[in-house]
Structures are given as structure tokens and as C-alpha cells.
Design an enzyme around this catalytic site. Structure first.
Site, mmCIF file in Angstrom:
data_model
loop_
_atom_site.group_PDB
_atom_site.id
_atom_site.type_symbol
_atom_site.label_atom_id
_atom_site.label_comp_id
_atom_site.label_asym_id
_atom_site.label_seq_id
_atom_site.Cartn_x
_atom_site.Cartn_y
_atom_site.Cartn_z
ATOM 1 N N ARG A 195 40.600 53.233 34.972
ATOM 2 C CA ARG A 195 41.040 52.071 34.227
ATOM 3 C C ARG A 195 42.335 51.649 34.923
ATOM 4 N NH1 ARG A 195 42.032 52.049 27.780
ATOM 5 N NH2 ARG A 195 44.167 52.486 28.443
ATOM 6 N N LYS B 76 48.836 50.909 17.722
ATOM 7 C CA LYS B 76 47.935 49.753 17.932
ATOM 8 C C LYS B 76 46.735 49.729 16.998
ATOM 9 C CE LYS B 76 45.201 51.779 21.615
ATOM 10 N NZ LYS B 76 45.278 52.153 23.036
HETATM 11 C C1 LIG Z 1 45.426 53.382 23.113
HETATM 12 C C2 LIG Z 1 46.255 54.048 24.111
HETATM 13 C C3 LIG Z 1 46.852 55.278 23.808
HETATM 14 C C4 LIG Z 1 46.647 55.991 22.491
HETATM 15 O O1 LIG Z 1 45.350 56.444 22.417
HETATM 16 P P1 LIG Z 1 44.844 57.314 21.173
HETATM 17 O O2 LIG Z 1 43.461 57.668 21.557
HETATM 18 O O3 LIG Z 1 44.941 56.430 19.999
HETATM 19 O O4 LIG Z 1 45.727 58.472 21.064
HETATM 20 C C5 LIG Z 1 47.641 55.859 24.776
HETATM 21 N N1 LIG Z 1 47.839 55.284 25.972
HETATM 22 C C6 LIG Z 1 47.279 54.104 26.297
HETATM 23 C C7 LIG Z 1 47.548 53.529 27.644
HETATM 24 C C8 LIG Z 1 46.464 53.449 25.388
HETATM 25 O O5 LIG Z 1 45.922 52.283 25.718
#
Ligand SMILES: *Cc1c(COP(=O)(O)O)cnc(C)c1O
Length: 383
Positions: A131, A36
Site C-alpha cells: 500500500r 478514524k
Molecule cells: C487505519 C490505520 C491504522 C489503524 O488501524 P487499526 O486496524 O484500526 O488499528 C494505522 N495506521 C494506518 C496507516 C492506518 O491507515
């Protein structure tokens, strides 16, 4: 070369990914490579898969669609609860999705039935960061109602910590996730494929001496791209912390007073460092600002300090460095600055090694990046 631009070293990213995947494999944990922060860029996704990522994850279905169109192989998981108006697209593009609401799983079920597909769901459990997640006490009844829905298959459970309130993944909450997984498997006489412990902030726990328990998956983006542990902001041993950097160009360089004058009201953006009267100083303006990145997340080269930023200007105290007009300054980014720079149509993306555009499967251009939903014409001619 165009500025501002992100310089993205795919070799270093792949190397970071391979090292983390190897270390976690010894603990029985596979990695979902999270794309992302790179807008689902097929270049990054390719680096993750080459390094041995089990699957890809993204929080936006548009990014997953981009990767599908680019011909990326590999299973893809939507790691945010599907938006109700997008469930048909989710069923079409993603193999699995994270879920916390039965109403949404019911919609996925309907759409999956119409599309004659099975959609896999991972149920997120709340472990204290507040969250997303089903409360642990409600999990059993949630699963009971979810598994009877047609064309839905329960792939696993997961949790997310560290993001909202900075709650650390630790022995206790990870053991709770393992216990919940065992309880679900016993109660419903089934086997959960995936017990997804969390994101990059889980690495401190996962690479320590802790028992992994039933946790067999982590979702990693930030740690691979930046080589740092997000909870403590420390470099991870053996990883590159300079795989991605931001380059901006000097548009003004003058010796000016360090103290503003005139009558004061509130500025549009908060100052990034307190104003002190140090007498005349070397003030440099870089052509980059809030429209391009998160100025708070930037680290300038040694000996320079960021003083302030507006939508289009970043003011630096260049210290003893003499910078000329047109000079390029290389800046390190944190996750927030990276995310915003990746998303800004004003920031060019320079992939290394250069991707041969003719043979690239990507709809992303080598330098002038084309974010989802922005017409190429408006990107290349707007400014
Ligand atoms: C963004 C996200 C991740 C990845 O997080 P990083 O800090 O980039 O490793 C994993 N799980 C969820 C639910 C996320 O929203």
C-alpha cells in the site's frame, strides 16, 4: 430509543486501551490511538488519552479538525499522506503527518513557512504489503531531500502491513524497519523520535516473544474498539469484545418459504447465505441495510442467521426465536461494519455513560450523531 443505533461503551473502550497500552509499555512501545473508525469522535479520543495513549492519529484531516475544535489536548498525527489540496489545513491542525512523496512534503514546507510553524513528518516505508511507502532502497535519498526543506522536521519512519494484502508483521519485516531506522540515524547523524511499526495487526507480533528492536510506536484503533486481533479475528485475552454493538428493529416477522419462486435474474446485492429449501421458516426483517452498515460484517445473536441484505432491509432466519414487531436485535460488528455504521447519518450513536450534552466539549450529539459536513438540520429531519 432510536434505531438503528450504535451502543458505544466508553468504559470498556478505555479499559481495552489501558490494557493494551500497559502490555506494550513493557516492550518499550507507546500507542497512537487511532480515531478514524469513530469519525474523530472526541468521546473516543478522550477515552484513548485517559487510558494513556501517547498521541492521537486519524487518516482524515477533517476528523483531526473536529477533535481540535472539541478542545482535545494531545499531539495529533495525520496517518495518511496529506491530500495536496489540503496541506495548509494539515499544517494548521496536525502536529505531524505520514508521508511518501517529496512533492507533498515540499507543499507542507511552504505552508509551514507561511504559517511560521514546524511540521513533523514520518516517512512511511514499503515492507511488502504494497500500500503506501517509499521503497527501502530509496529511503536514504528520500530522507536526504526531505530534511533540507525549511520548516520540516523528520520525526521518524513507519510502516503499514496487513491492510492491503494481509502481509503479516513478523520478525523479519519488523527487523528490517529497525535496521532502516538505525541506518538513517547513522547516515544523517540524527535521532529518530518515532519508529512506528504498524496498526492493530502488529499486536500478534508485538505481544509475542519477539524482540521489539527499535520499534517504539504502534497505531491502534480496531483492536481497542473491538478487542480482537484483526489478522486472526481472535479475541485478545482480557479485552472486551462487546464494547460496541449495533441495534436494529424488527419491521416484519413472518413464516415464509425458504425458497424464492418465479423467474430469476441477478439481485441488486449478493446473497449472504446460499439458498436451500428448508421448507417454511421464520423470516424477520430488520430496518438496517447497506446504507447503514456492511451487512457482511454483522454477527447476529446465537441461533439466528443473516440471509440477505439490501440498501434498507436485513433479512434474518430467526430460527427458534420468536421476534415481535418493534423488537430490538443486538448485533456484533466487525471493523468494516463499524466504520460504515459510524459514518452513516441514519445510525444514531448512544454513548455510555451518557455524555452530558451541556457540559460536553463535543459537537457530536449524544444519540443523533452529526458527521462532519452534514448539517444538523438535515440529519434530524430527513427521515
Ligand atoms: C487505519 C490505520 C491504522 C489503524 O488501524 P487499526 O486496524 O484500526 O488499528 C494505522 N495506521 C494506518 C496507516 C492506518 O491507515
Amino acid at each position: 430509543m432510536a434505531t438503528p443505533r450504535l451502543e458505544i461503551d466508553l468504559i470498556k473502550i478505555e479499559d481495552n486501551a489501558r490494557k493494551l497500552i500497559g502490555r506494550l509499555a513493557r516492550r518499550g512501545i507507546v500507542v497512537t490511538g487511532v480515531t478514524k473508525a469513530a469519525l474523530g469522535s472526541p468521546e473516543i479520543a478522550g477515552a484513548f488519552l485517559r487510558a494513556g495513549a501517547e498521541r492521537l492519529g486519524d487518516s482524515r484531516i477533517e476528523n483531526i479538525e473536529t477533535m481540535r475544535h472539541a478542545g482535545m489536548r494531545g499531539a495529533m498525527t495525520l496517518i495518511r499522506s496529506p491530500i495536496p489540496s489540503q496541506t495548509a489545513q494539515v499544517v494548521r491542525c496536525a502536529d505531524a503527518s505520514f508521508n511518501t512523496e517529496l512533492d507533498i512534503i515540499a507543499m507542507l514546507s511552504d505552508d509551514a513557512r507561511k504559517a511560521r510553524r514546524t511540521h513533523e513528518v514520518i516517512i512511511m516505508v514499503e515492507l511488502g504489503d504494497l500500500r503506501e511507502g517509499v521503497m527501502p532502497g530509496d529511503l536514504e535519498s528520500f530522507v536526504r531531500q526531505a530534511i533540507v526543506l525549511p520548516n520540516i522536521s523528520l520525526k521518524g519512519i513507519g510502516a503499514n502491513l496487513g491492510c492491503q494484502n494481509g502481509v503479516c508483521p513478523d520478525t523479519e519485516n519488523m527487523a528490517e524497519l529497525s535496521r532502516l531506522a538505525t541506518a538513517i540515524e547513522r547516515t544523517f547523524d540524527l535521532k529518530l523520535d518515532t519508529i512506528s511499526g504498524g496498526n492493530s495487526s502488529n499486536l500478534h507480533w508485538a505481544l509475542g516473544d519477539n524482540v521489539a528492536g527499535k520499534i517504539n510506536d504502534l497505531r491502534l484503533g480496531e483492536a481497542i474498539l473491538l478487542g480482537r486481533d484483526p489478522l486472526w479475528r481472535q479475541p485478545i485475552k482480557g479485552l472486551h469484545t462487546d464494547a460496541v454493538s449495533l441495534v436494529a428493529e424488527v419491521i416484519e416477522a413472518k413464516t415464509k418459504p425458504s425458497k424464492p419462486w418465479g423467474e430469476f435474474a441477478s439481485a441488486t446485492f449478493e446473497e449472504l447465505s446460499p439458498i436451500t429449501d428448508k421448507g417454511p421458516m421464520s423470516r424477520v426483517i430488520l430496518a438496517i441495510g447497506h446504507q447503514d452498515t456492511d451487512p457482511k460484517g454483522l454477527v447476529p445473536p446465537e441461533g439466528m442467521e443473516i440471509i440477505g441484505a439490501g440498501s434498507d432491509h436485513l433479512v434474518l432466519d430467526s430460527g427458534r426465536h420468536r421476534l415481535s414487531i418493534g423488537a430490538e436485535v443486538k448485533i456484533q460488528v466487525d471493523y468494516s461494519a463499524l466504520l460504515r455504521a459510524m459514518t452513516s447519518p441514519f445510525v444514531a450513536k448512544n454513548w455510555r455513560p451518557r455524555i452530558n450534552q451541556e457540559h460536553s466539549t463535543s459537537r457530536f450529539q449524544t444519540t443523533e450523531f452529526n458527521p462532519v459536513g452534514v448539517a444538523v438540520e438535515s440529519v434530524s429531519h430527513a427521515y
